[in-house]
Write an enzyme that holds these catalytic residues in place. Sequence first.
Site, PDB file in Angstrom:
ATOM      1  N   CYS A 412      24.707  49.595  37.537  1.00 14.36           N
ATOM      2  CA  CYS A 412      25.210  48.958  36.322  1.00 14.36           C
ATOM      3  C   CYS A 412      25.957  47.698  36.740  1.00 14.36           C
ATOM      4  CB  CYS A 412      26.122  49.916  35.567  1.00 14.36           C
ATOM      5  SG  CYS A 412      26.859  49.201  34.091  1.00 14.36           S
ATOM      6  N   ILE A 413      25.799  46.618  35.977  1.00 11.07           N
ATOM      7  CA  ILE A 413      26.453  45.357  36.325  1.00 11.07           C
ATOM      8  C   ILE A 413      26.961  44.702  35.050  1.00 11.07           C
ATOM      9  CG2 ILE A 413      24.262  44.073  36.265  1.00 11.07           C
ATOM     10  CD1 ILE A 413      25.426  42.341  38.551  1.00 11.07           C
ATOM     11  N   THR A 415      29.561  41.268  33.643  1.00  9.55           N
ATOM     12  CA  THR A 415      30.542  40.182  33.733  1.00  9.55           C
ATOM     13  C   THR A 415      31.338  40.184  32.440  1.00  9.55           C
ATOM     14  OG1 THR A 415      29.008  38.873  35.070  1.00  9.55           O
ATOM     15  CG2 THR A 415      30.876  37.714  34.090  1.00  9.55           C
ATOM     16  N   GLN A 422      29.718  31.059  33.790  1.00  9.36           N
ATOM     17  CA  GLN A 422      30.495  30.304  34.775  1.00  9.36           C
ATOM     18  C   GLN A 422      30.006  30.567  36.194  1.00  9.36           C
ATOM     19  OE1 GLN A 422      34.820  30.671  34.208  1.00  9.36           O
ATOM     20  NE2 GLN A 422      34.490  31.249  32.072  1.00  9.36           N
ATOM     21  N   GLY A 423      28.917  31.291  36.344  1.00  9.84           N
ATOM     22  CA  GLY A 423      28.352  31.550  37.665  1.00  9.84           C
ATOM     23  C   GLY A 423      28.802  32.845  38.308  1.00  9.84           C
ATOM     24  N   GLY A 425      28.241  35.969  37.263  1.00  7.27           N
ATOM     25  CA  GLY A 425      27.173  36.961  37.254  1.00  7.27           C
ATOM     26  C   GLY A 425      26.244  36.810  38.442  1.00  7.27           C
ATOM     27  N   GLU A 446      18.637  48.946  39.126  1.00  4.64           N
ATOM     28  CA  GLU A 446      18.114  50.076  38.372  1.00  4.64           C
ATOM     29  C   GLU A 446      17.712  49.624  36.970  1.00  4.64           C
ATOM     30  OE1 GLU A 446      19.699  54.484  36.891  1.00  4.64           O
ATOM     31  OE2 GLU A 446      20.671  53.455  38.568  1.00  4.64           O
ATOM     32  N   SER A 450      19.807  45.175  30.800  1.00  8.27           N
ATOM     33  CA  SER A 450      20.148  44.607  29.500  1.00  8.27           C
ATOM     34  C   SER A 450      19.509  43.224  29.368  1.00  8.27           C
ATOM     35  CB  SER A 450      21.671  44.507  29.349  1.00  8.27           C
ATOM     36  OG  SER A 450      22.195  43.599  30.305  1.00  8.27           O
ATOM     37  N   SER A 459      16.750  34.531  36.913  1.00 11.82           N
ATOM     38  CA  SER A 459      17.249  33.248  37.391  1.00 11.82           C
ATOM     39  C   SER A 459      17.608  33.326  38.880  1.00 11.82           C
ATOM     40  CB  SER A 459      18.469  32.832  36.566  1.00 11.82           C
ATOM     41  OG  SER A 459      19.050  31.652  37.074  1.00 11.82           O
TER      42      SER A 459
END
Length: 549
Positions: A412-413, A415, A422-423, A425, A446, A450, A459
């Site tokens: 899970c990630i 920001t 703002q970079g 992430g 995983e 989202s 990106s």
Amino acid sequence: NETKHMAGSGSDGTEDSDSSAEREQTNSSESDGNMPKRQRLTRASTRLSQSSQDLKRAVDHDESPPLTPTGNAPSSESELDISSPNASHDESQSKDQANRDSDKDLSHRPKRRRCHETYNFNMKCPTPGCNSLGHLTGKHERHFAVSGCPLYHNLSADECKVKAVSREKQEEEVKVQEESNSRHATRHQTPTSKQSRYKEQVAEIRKGRNSGLQKEQKEKHMEHRQTHSNTREPLLENITSEYDLELFRKAQARASEDLEKLRIQGQITEGSNMIKTILFGRYELDTWYHSPYPEEYARLGRLYVCEFCLKYMKSQTILRRHMAKCVWKHPPGDEVYRKGAISVFEVDGKKNKIYCQNLCLLAKLFLDHKTLYYDVEPFLFYVMTEADNTGCHLVGYFSKEKNSFLNYNVSCILTMPQYMRQGFGKMLIDFSYLLSKVEEKVGSPERPLSDLGLISYRSYWKEVLLRYMYNFQGKEISIKEISQETAVNPVDIVSTLQSLQMLKYWKGKHLVLKRQDLIDEWKAKEIKRGNSNKTIDPSSLKWTPPKGT
């Protein structure tokens, strides 16, 4: 311990109420000595047979079966009410009454209408001056939330209906076009001439947009904002191109339609227990999704969270008292990375269970697909912070399994909203792959990702591949070598190459094309960006892979 007690109090209370209800039912059944069990069963079976006879007679007379209180026809005899206190106990009387009813003219009976959309007419739209009529989608007669309010979006109900008809026509045209293209689809299809012309037209439209608002337009926007404040959406005309504004309107209508479907299905209700805003440090954040905080906190609509220990509270006063005695100024665990003001802490879910649970509850407010809240022990959490003279402020985090069978390097990630775009992430993603390199493994996030996570990862993969191509001096490129050097999974590499149209199938082989135009475009952006501090420095990492659990 206090947070854990709050989280478990709801289930305890439910169990107590259920058991007390069962005890009351048992006591009442024991005290009822006037009616033997055999007699009660006989009467229940009599009512059941009577109901089945009523159904049979209704079919013989072409009459619809009786409706249940919910407005739907019962699917079986078991759905009929066989325990009503108003039911007759005399079988002969019930038969005579049924015969008299069957002799009546059924054509004069009022028909019951089945309602597919349930409206609570006591509810009103919270927008000042709105009569709750119309809907942003143009498909419903009423609305009760801001998301479906035409007035809030500076539109009328009739305008929403016209836009809905226009959107349906466009969707039909797109559907026909997609069906036509699918018949002639190839494995690696290049854009058609029509798609290329459309892309050029969109680029021209965006070039022709106004560079800024005129003086009269600025005054109009300011007057609208001063008059309506937060009760209306800001005026969006002339801010961007008409094409982009129409895309935004379509997305709003689609989101409003999805919310309306959930409301009709009963999955969400007006006034439901959902936290609308949280006070987090010096920021007030609007939430995006529901998070399973305890009901006594969720029903408040506004939550106060300590930005260091992540404890949640009910009021500003409680938060102020807590901050006066809270000794935490950074996340628990080991600081494994520091460069400048940016630090990353490794937090073990087993050693710091309450903190990690609170972090997951906080993250669910901004993530749609997250399902892990309390079972945090098998995970490690890497929390990124930005330090100043008051402490280390939460920027974002990612979690990963201690022992991942599929070599996932991110479970899970997130920001935090105040640090998005703002970079940070990309820094979190880069840090996760740096850990995979140290572990000498190939990693992948995983699924499912989202929407914002998928955009960020695509990106990042694009940037990694273009940088590799720019520095590559050989003649033959191997996907396996790229994967070993970048720690990116080969499947992710192939999908990114396909999206960049750098992978072709020719004479029975897959070839990687080095597109110099994309590489030059990436390099120009790198030069324009300059020496940004939003990058991960491998030399600042002080970390060794954990052994076991």
